[in-house]
Design a protein around this motif. Structure first.
Motif: not given
Length: 957
Positions: A399-403, A405-409, A543-548
């Motif tokens: 859920a943390e990762a999905g959250f 990702t949803s903020l990618g724009s 570097r905007e979000l802690p995801v790859v």
């Protein structure tokens, strides 16, 4: 209810600088409106996951600003706290209707002005959605056009309703009907949701009807009804304006004050109180579905409203019950009983009530009583075994990762902030509630809301198979609009506009605001590397979000399939995620989940794609698991049997989906019976059953690093990314592999119409096209530019303006040049109401035929402006950045292809576009595929001029 679907918006012509013709008004500002208006009051500032500055205008408008400097763009979201729950019985569907009406006209932008402006400024296309509780209007624009968007959005609340006439209302009713046919009437199981709502909630409950409403109610609605609904609910004090992106907050709030500040507030609307469903007994309902080929069971449970203390636990409960191979419902129904290939579930809390669904589509001929019994057994097992703390931790990490990702724009952030404002919650509070959950919480809500609780059970069965429905089910009341030739009055696109006095304002609102400073558009910096085994690697650091996000692309895909035994590529892709030598399918899946990772494998027409997202801190561990998938596959016989059963069910289900049938039929006709791309990507049922493990192993052996590319985008630099690929570099040895070469089909010599019969179809699906350019063809991008005003520009396109906005024939229509490196097609696709099949097909054909001769300098300027200015938002998301790397790596485009495309836009002339259209649009060579009711539409289609339609049901499996 649903987004407008078409991404780019616009309409023919440039935005008007003054009011539209036929409108009576005075340019003199109203002195009464020139009184001093109190400035906005800053309510608060918040930190956390989405920092904000919040204001309130004197008229009650709530304004939320979020600063994001990552790209020179801004998202504008205007959210009205009105959805279908604000309607009344007998007057349903109004909120969704306004989602449509707000895009058509306003006093100061003129007819279609918002869409025209969106195209000129390079916006994402004005879009909207409607739910039970909220209607929002969304767009992303280059930040130099932010003042223009604020000006345009203000017209919705203060300067709109006078432009709605009886003619406008009549036409938009037809568009809404087409949306309902497309999303409900003309697809399998489309009425499930409506049946559940009516059964779960008592008569008169605000959630007891679907968001799209009753078409009878819409038909009966008078202009006065619509005006009254607007004036009651679309007011500043019942709305929230969210602006997110690369903005100057002081300047932005000043613009908001200028354009929104003098709009009068309306009647205060109290937040509605919680109103649970109050279901006292289980209800069983069944429907004989004209489109279904497999039986489907849905169980729906009443739950809680948004913000209730049990909301988070219920969200997790239904994830734990259904998500993953070791989820109890999958263990029992899929692995043990083998009644289905998947069980899904979700929980949905709304403002005043909530509900949760468990749903599964069973295999052919399975009695749904057996499925329900399996669900009961699985739930009992879940309760007896309790909640595994490790499983709960995996859901929390996912859920943390999905959250993130949803903020990618910025649009994703803006839409989220609007909803958090409606529900009185925050992202931080939601995540905190999720993280605080314990196994005991999950079991408690299971016993409170699910175990032995009243629920709604719906059985949707194929035609003639009602014996498969749950025992004791009553027949559901499903209203399907009859399609009668000539039943609807024709839409008059030239109907005279309304005459009215303009709404007073302290300044001349017909003057469009100027652009701000031009945004600095910098294409993303690309790094490259080559591993020791020859694997090419490319990446973009962000570097905007802690995801790859990452992709491994391997040449071949379906090209390796045998036309006599198709489906191996798709089956291999399914098997790749079903365990490794040391991990079962469930163990591999759980290992990914524990890292916050999601990995899929797909077999495309020309390549395999291993795609994934993960928390950046877990990239190395995630790629270690991908490496394990590639080099230590489990090749489990039981998993192969399950995969074959799932594919067979999917093949059968697609036979009843008109859009899928149309796509399949087009492929057969365009590529010819001997070509691999004329086969279904899923294969054929008998061929799939005959495939062996050795077939899949041989296909995997064709994966080689010298014909592959790896790309990565996100919170990782070149050094760390290459280091994370060390195992892939050392274990994957290169070998020479020859990808099969298939001939490129030619454009047909003459047009023919092919009709696939779906008796009683509410809509006809149209798919017109022929083989065309490949992605690396020098003309491909120029053809795409040419297509913008034809059908590629959404609401800026002629097809949309004439078929939808002009005639009300369809909900959406578009044309595209879709291409890979080896093959490409030009297609026109739409769904139209059945009784205008000929009229819509003829109009679409004529627009294509006349496009070259009628393309103007104005068309070129709109196209150039839209495509040039949209570059500001072209690289915002991870998906967009991966697309840049894919174009270079998979399609062989030069590294500077973006600059070359910009030069093409700048250098195009009207004559070049006309020549391109003449060369690439040949209506007398099109393959005309129609999927609809042959009895009523077949004889009429002969008038299209290409002979009697060819019966096509025997051409596809």
């Amino acid at each position: 209810m649903s987004f407008r679907k078409l991404l780019l918006a616009g309409a023919a012509g440039l935005a008007l600088a003054t009011g539209a013709g036929g409108v009576a008004f005075s340019q003199t500002p109203d002195p009464a409106a020139a009184t001093t208006i109190a400035p906005p009051v800053e309510v608060r500032r918040t930190e956390g996951l989405i920092p904000t500055q919040e204001y309130r205008l004197a008229n009650g408008l709530r304004v939320i600003l979020h600063i994001d400097r990552s790209d020179p763009v801004a998202a504008v979201v205007l959210a009205a706290r009105v959805g279908s729950a604000r309607e009344e019985p007998g007057r349903t569907g109004f909120a969704h209707l306004f989602e449509h009406l707000f895009f058509l006209d306003s006093e100061n932008l003129g007819p279609g002005g918002l869409d025209r402006m969106s195209a000129r400024i390079g916006g994402s296309g004005a879009n909207g959605s409607t739910s039970f509780d909220i209607t929002d209007y969304l767009q992303t624009v280059p930040n130099d056009a932010l003042e223009k968007m604020i000006w345009a959005e203000a017209d919705k609340l203060g300067y709109f309703i006078n432009t709605v006439t009886d003619a406008v209302l009549a036409k938009e009713k037809q568009v809404v009907k087409n949306e309902k046919r497309q999303s409900v009437d003309n697809r399998p199981y489309g009425h499930t949701y409506g049946v559940i709502l009516e059964a779960m909630f008592p008569e008169g409950h605000p959630y007891s009807w679907p968001v799209i409403g009753s078409l009878d109610d819409l038909d009966a609605a008078m202009l006065e009804d619509v005006q009254s609904f607007y004036r009651r609910w679309y007011t500043p004090n019942n709305s929230t304006l969210v602006i997110a992106g690369d903005i100057d907050p002081d300047q932005t709030i000043a613009w908001v004050q200028r354009y929104f500040g003098e709009i009068p507030q309306g009647v205060e609307a109290a937040a509605p109180a919680a109103q649970p469903a109050g279901l006292t007994a289980t209800r069983r309902l069944m429907h004989e579905d004209n489109y279904a080929t497999l039986p489907q069971l849905t169980l729906a449970f009443p739950t809680v409203e948004r913000g209730h203390p049990d909301e988070a636990a219920l969200d997790v409960l239904f994830t734990l019950l259904t998500d993953g191979r070791d989820a109890p419902l999958n263990q029992v129904l899929v692995d043990e009983l083998q009644l289905t290939d998947e069980v899904s579930g979700f929980h949905q809390s709304q403002q005043i009530a909530g509900f949760a669904l468990l749903q599964t589509t069973a295999f052919d001929g399975v009695d749904l009583d057996r499925v329900e019994a399996g669900i009961r057994d699985a739930l009992a097992r879940f309760e007896a075994e309790g909640v595994d703390p490790a499983a709960l931790a995996r859901v929390q990490t996912q859920a943390e990762a999905g959250f993130y990702t949803s903020l990618g724009s910025v649009l994703g952030k803006g839409a989220a902030l609007a909803r958090y404002d409606l529900y009185g919650t925050t992202a931080d509070a939601d995540l905190a509630a999720l993280r605080a959950l314990t196994p005991a919480d999950i079991l408690r809500v299971y016993r409170t809301y699910v175990k032995d609780r009243p629920h709604v059970a719906t059985s949707f069965t194929p035609r003639g198979q009602t014996a498969l429905a749950l025992e004791g089910s009553e027949v559901a009341e499903v209203v399907i609009e009859p399609i009668v030739q000539g039943a609807e009055a024709p839409v008059d696109p030239g109907a005279e506009q309304a005459s009215y006095e303009r709404t007073p304002s302290s300044f001349d609102r017909t003057v469009e605001p100027p652009y701000g400073p031009a945004p600095m558009i910098t294409p993303p910096a690309i790094w490259t590397a080559e591993l020791g085994n020859g694997l090419d690697v490319s990446g973009i650091e962000n570097r905007e979000l802690p995801v790859v996000s990452f992709e491994l692309s391997v040449d071949g895909g379906r090209l390796f399939d045998d036309p006599e035994r198709p489906g191996a590529a798709n089956l291999l892709a399914r098997m790749m995620t079903r365990g490794t030598r040391n991990r079962t399918a469930a163990e591999l899946e759980n290992a990914f989940k524990a890292l916050g990772a999601e990995v899929t494998v797909q077999a495309g027409d020309e390549r395999f794609l291993v795609r994934g997202t993960t928390l950046s801190r877990n990239l190395t561990a995630t790629l270690d698991l991908v490496e394990e998938m590639l080099f230590e596959p489990r090749w489990d016989a039981g998993e192969l049997a399950l995969a074959k059963a799932a594919v067979t069910a999917q093949i059968q289900a697609q036979r009843a989906q008109p859009t899928a049938v149309a796509a399949r039929l087009y492929d057969v006709l365009a590529y010819g019976e001997d070509h691999i791309l004329s086969r279904s990507p899923l294969g054929e049922a008998a061929a799939v059953e005959a495939l062996t493990m050795a077939d899949l192993q041989a296909m995997l052996a064709n994966w080689t690093p010298s014909s592959a590319r790896f790309r990565v985008v996100g919170d990782v630099d070149r050094v760390a990314a290459v280091a994370a690929l060390d195992g892939l570099a050392t274990r994957w040895s290169d070998r020479e592999v020859e990808v099969p070469v298939w001939p490129r089909p030619a454009r047909p010599d003459q047009a023919r119409v092919y009709l696939f019969d779906v008796p009683g179809a509410a809509q006809s699906v149209l798919n017109f096209g022929y083989p065309s350019l490949t992605r690396d063809d020098p003309d491909f991008y120029a053809a795409t530019v040419m297509n913008y005003r034809l059908g590629g520009g959404g609401f800026a396109s002629r097809l949309t303006q004439q078929l939808r906005e002009g005639q009300g024939y369809t909900y959406g229509v578009g044309t595209s040049f879709s291409a890979g490196r080896t093959f490409g097609d030009f297609n026109l696709q739409t769904s139209v109401r059945s009784n205008v099949t000929l009229e819509a097909a003829t109009l679409a054909r004529d627009i294509l035929r006349d496009y070259a001769a009628t393309f103007t300098e104005e068309d070129l300027e709109v196209t150039r402006s839209a495509l040039s200015k949209s570059r500001a938002r072209a690289f915002e998301t991870a998906g967009a950045k991966l697309g840049v790397l894919q174009a270079i790596g998979d399609f062989g485009l030069p590294v500077d292809y973006l600059a070359r495309e910009s030069a093409i836009i700048d250098g195009l002339t009207v004559e070049q576009v006309r020549r391109m259209a003449e060369a690439r649009l040949d209506t007398d060579a099109l393959i005309y595929v129609v999927v609809g009711d042959a009895a009523t539409q077949g004889p009429r289609l002969e008038a299209l001029g290409y002979g009697a339609p060819v019966p096509a049901n025997d051409l596809v499996e």
